[in-house]
Scaffold this active site. Structure first.
Site, PDB file in Angstrom:
ATOM      1  N   HIS A  71      -5.124   3.512   3.598  1.00 56.75           N
ATOM      2  CA  HIS A  71      -5.793   2.705   2.587  1.00 56.75           C
ATOM      3  C   HIS A  71      -7.247   3.095   2.385  1.00 56.75           C
ATOM      4  O   HIS A  71      -7.788   2.936   1.300  1.00 56.75           O
ATOM      5  CB  HIS A  71      -5.709   1.216   2.946  1.00 56.75           C
ATOM      6  CG  HIS A  71      -4.389   0.638   2.606  1.00 56.75           C
ATOM      7  ND1 HIS A  71      -3.322   0.701   3.474  1.00 56.75           N
ATOM      8  CD2 HIS A  71      -3.937   0.012   1.494  1.00 56.75           C
ATOM      9  CE1 HIS A  71      -2.281   0.113   2.888  1.00 56.75           C
ATOM     10  NE2 HIS A  71      -2.624  -0.297   1.699  1.00 56.75           N
ATOM     11  N   GLY A  72      -7.887   3.571   3.420  1.00 62.17           N
ATOM     12  CA  GLY A  72      -9.287   3.935   3.236  1.00 62.17           C
ATOM     13  C   GLY A  72      -9.900   4.477   4.497  1.00 62.17           C
ATOM     14  O   GLY A  72      -9.420   4.217   5.606  1.00 62.17           O
TER      15      GLY A  72
END
Lengths: 448, 291
Positions: A296-297
């Site tokens: 996701h990041g």
């Protein structure tokens, strides 16, 4: 098909034409590896080809998404042992959609290696699969086995598909513009300076965030699926009322389904899944969720979010059976135990969302400690009451619609009737005009 | 086949018609709610806001507690203040007021509203564009897209917090008596050090023009700075030169009450007085001849 491809490249190039080279490179790489994989039966060569696809794809993703994160983390790690290293970060722009199309491209090569799909020899068709614009920037992650055959059939305009696609697009816009974007300002304030808000205000902020991210992301998925349907293609469902899940395994079959099934099929099962005993099952769950978080990041808060969900899945496996026995022994009515389970899953999901939304651990811990302090636990301490009221009202409407449509999917059936469809479309348009929040609110998942 | 096409075109035309009629009907209904509301701007634009003392400010200006003022002065008040109110919007409202009503004796302005511009706040006043060409022009100049959207959809005009407030007071109840009624906690003071006040020459010009317009109508203007919680006022950067800048720019005296109240129980938060604090502040303004 050519029109779809050109349109998709134009769409992607509109954002930044330079990154077209990246998507083209990934396309050519996996197309060529796909052809070679089919041409050889030698296991070693096949494995080498697969590995080269995985390494190069993940290498590109890693460089653009995680380079600075790893440099920064490495520097901090050295600092903790007293070594001050000067390593400069690079000014890297994250190409939009790279996490999505990389996974899509990799799934093709892996499925070919596993001999689950036939090779695609038509380059234009393969390029369209990788770059098809509705899902290019934020999913759903579409598998080659589902999409490539659709590119082979002749597409003709279908009025019913058009209507059903349009209703999804409008519903997606409603979720994004009306619900998600109306909740966003309240949430943003909470996570900008949580120390200045009361317990109940922050609690509402976290609840709002859970619906903001759900409506933002599922809204985008609905728009993508609807657009594809209008154009004559079927995309898999990406969300199925996730906040009604009774356990975390169910949650992950209802939330971002195409990513969780990707992680299950290409990571969890590749690691051994649940085939090698309890310890390895737990280990594999944790690895899958940690990497899912990292996907996701590039931040430790995302990793921790993944860790929490991994823990939830492990703990659930440990206590599920005793919990069921206890419920049976206490003769708790099924509906009550289901409601309790939904509430518990929602509570812990929200707890994890705090880390997902907070820019760092300090903010996340401030949010948690202030909520737990119960300081100012009274509705009068909620600031921006009108914003809060609007948010509660919109969440209520969303829940009523989703709850009534939960077991019997009557809405798609009703939308087939012209009069109801007209009324539904008109209602959504009025709701967008009356409640919508318009501005520069990009979809949250564009950043991933 | 032909019949099917006609049927679909018919449905499409009916759809556009239903959407349009529904939008106009909804817009009309909302307009009636706004007009009949006891919310201050609704009262102002429906000629129900005659006063002796006119008040203007942002959320801090809501601390001009009207029941106390009316009690201690025996004069009628009207407060134009709103959360995040900007000076350009304030100028339009004051001008609209003075054009519609006999000039009040006095206009009291909390000058701390001169620290920001906010197209969002401005745009939220679209429910009243039908009542004010000035407001319409200002919104068109600052948020062209909003102005254009309000022409397409009348329902969109009521998509704002202002409408929600008007709806809240739609039972005819006035909002004159509303004020924060909570006491703040001082535990979060350490997190406020990054706050900064920045004044723009444009806002001072707007303020000066507002003062001159009011004075031209025969209204006396008083400029004040409403109290902050003193330990907060000390750490906020730029606050110390705020009133000097305004005095220099407008040529008028600013009465600075930033440090006038010290008791934390008089504040709802660091920047806003609660009911108890406002009552004290109003007494002070009365004693100083501002009211």
């Amino acid at each position: 098909m050519l029109l779809c491809l050109l349109g998709s490249y134009f769409f992607y190039g509109w954002w930044d034409w330079r990154f077209m080279t990246l998507i083209l490179f990934s396309t050519i790489l996996d197309y060529s590896i796909g052809l070679k994989l089919t041409d050889t039966e030698a296991p070693k060569t096949r494995k080498r080809l697969l590995l080269s696809s995985v390494i190069i794809n993940l290498g590109i993703l890693g460089f653009f998404k995680y380079f600075n994160f790893f440099i920064d983390s490495f520097r901090e790690m050295l600092l903790t042992v007293g070594v001050e290293a000067s390593m400069s970060e690079l000014n890297i722009i994250l190409p939009v959609g790279i996490s999505f199309y990389t996974f899509q491209s990799m799934s093709y090569t892996i499925d070919l290696y596993r001999k689950k799909i036939p090779v695609e020899r038509d380059f234009l068709r393969f390029a369209t699969y990788i770059s098809f614009f509705p899902q290019l920037v934020a999913g759903p992650i579409v598998r080659a086995k589902d999409f490539l055959p659709q590119l082979q059939r002749t597409i003709t305009f279908d009025w019913n598909r058009f209507n059903s696609g349009l209703s999804l697009v409008l519903w997606g816009f409603f979720k994004k513009v009306v619900v998600a974007d109306s909740l966003a300002p309240f949430v943003d304030l909470c996570f900008e300076a949580p120390e200045t808000f009361s317990s109940i205000h922050l609690m509402l902020g976290v609840i709002f965030y859970s619906f903001q991210i759900y409506c933002d992301f599922s809204g985008y998925s609905d728009i993508a699926i609807g657009l594809a349907r209008i154009l004559g293609f079927d995309f898999p469902e990406n969300f199925k009322t996730p906040y009604f899940s009774k356990n975390f395994s169910e949650f992950w079959t209802r939330w971002h389904i195409t990513l969780s099934s990707w992680l299950r099929d290409y990571l969890y099962i590749s690691l051994g899944g649940n085939r090698h005993g309890t310890f390895f099952t737990y280990r594999n769950l944790m690895i899958t969720m940690l990497l899912g978080g990292l996907w996701h990041g590039a931040s430790w808060v995302f990793v921790f979010w993944g860790f929490l969900h991994g823990m939830y899945l492990v703990v659930q496996r440990l206590i599920e059976q005793p919990f069921r026995s206890l419920m049976t022994k206490l003769r708790v009515p099924t509906i009550l135990s289901a409601a309790m389970s939904i509430a518990v899953v929602y509570f812990f999901t929200c707890f994890a969302w705090i880390f997902f939304r907070a820019p760092d651990f300090e903010i996340a811990s401030t949010v948690i400690t202030r909520i737990a302090s119960l300081e100012g636990f009274h509705p009068s301490t909620i600031i921006s009451k009108f914003m809060a009221l609007k948010g509660i009202l919109l969440i209520g409407v969303l829940l009523i619609i989703e709850l009534t449509n939960f077991r019997i999917h009557y809405i798609p059936l009703l939308v087939r009737k012209p009069a109801f469809r007209l009324a539904a479309f008109a209602l959504i348009l009025w709701a967008i005009a009356f409640f919508g929040t318009f501005g520069a609110n990009a979809f949250i998942y564009f950043q991933f | 086949m032909k019949q099917q096409i006609f049927s679909r075109v018919g449905w499409a035309v009916l759809f556009v018609f239903v959407v349009f009629i529904g939008d106009r009907a909804g817009g009309w209904l909302c307009q009636q709610i706004v007009k009949g509301s006891g919310f201050r701007y609704s009262r102002m634009y429906t000629d129900k806001a005659k006063c002796d003392i006119l008040l203007l400010g942002n959320s801090r200006g809501l601390g001009f507690y009207q029941p106390t003022i009316e009690e201690i002065t025996g004069k009628k008040t009207f407060n134009l203040s709103y959360n995040g109110m900007t000076m350009d919007l304030g100028k339009v409202l004051v001008e609209d007021y003075l054009e519609r009503y006999p000039a009040p004796e006095r206009l009291v302005i909390d000058v701390t509203m001169c620290d920001r511009s906010s197209p969002e706040i401005l745009a939220s006043f679209v429910p009243y564009i039908a009542d004010s060409d000035r407001l319409k022009g200002l919104i068109r100049d600052t948020s062209y897209n909003v102005a254009a959207a309000t022409s397409v959809s009348h329902l969109y005009r009521y998509n704002s917090e202002i409408f929600q407030r008007a709806l809240y007071y739609s039972n005819g109840k006035s909002d004159n008596e509303w004020l924060l009624d909570r006491a703040m906690s001082t535990s979060t003071l350490k997190h406020t050090e990054n706050q900064k006040y920045r004044i723009d020459a444009r806002f001072i010009k707007e303020l000066k023009a507002t003062i001159e317009y009011a004075e031209s109508k025969g209204t006396e203007v008083e400029l004040v700075m409403t109290p902050y919680y003193p330990p907060f006022a000390k750490v906020v950067r730029g606050l110390d030169i705020f009133h000097e800048d305004i005095e220099r720019g407008t040529g008028r005296r600013v009465r600075d009450y930033s440090y006038a109240i010290e008791d934390p129980s008089c504040f709802g938060d660091f920047q806003h007085l609660n009911k108890k604090g406002s009552k004290l502040y109003m007494q002070q303004l009365k004693a100083d001849g501002v009211l």
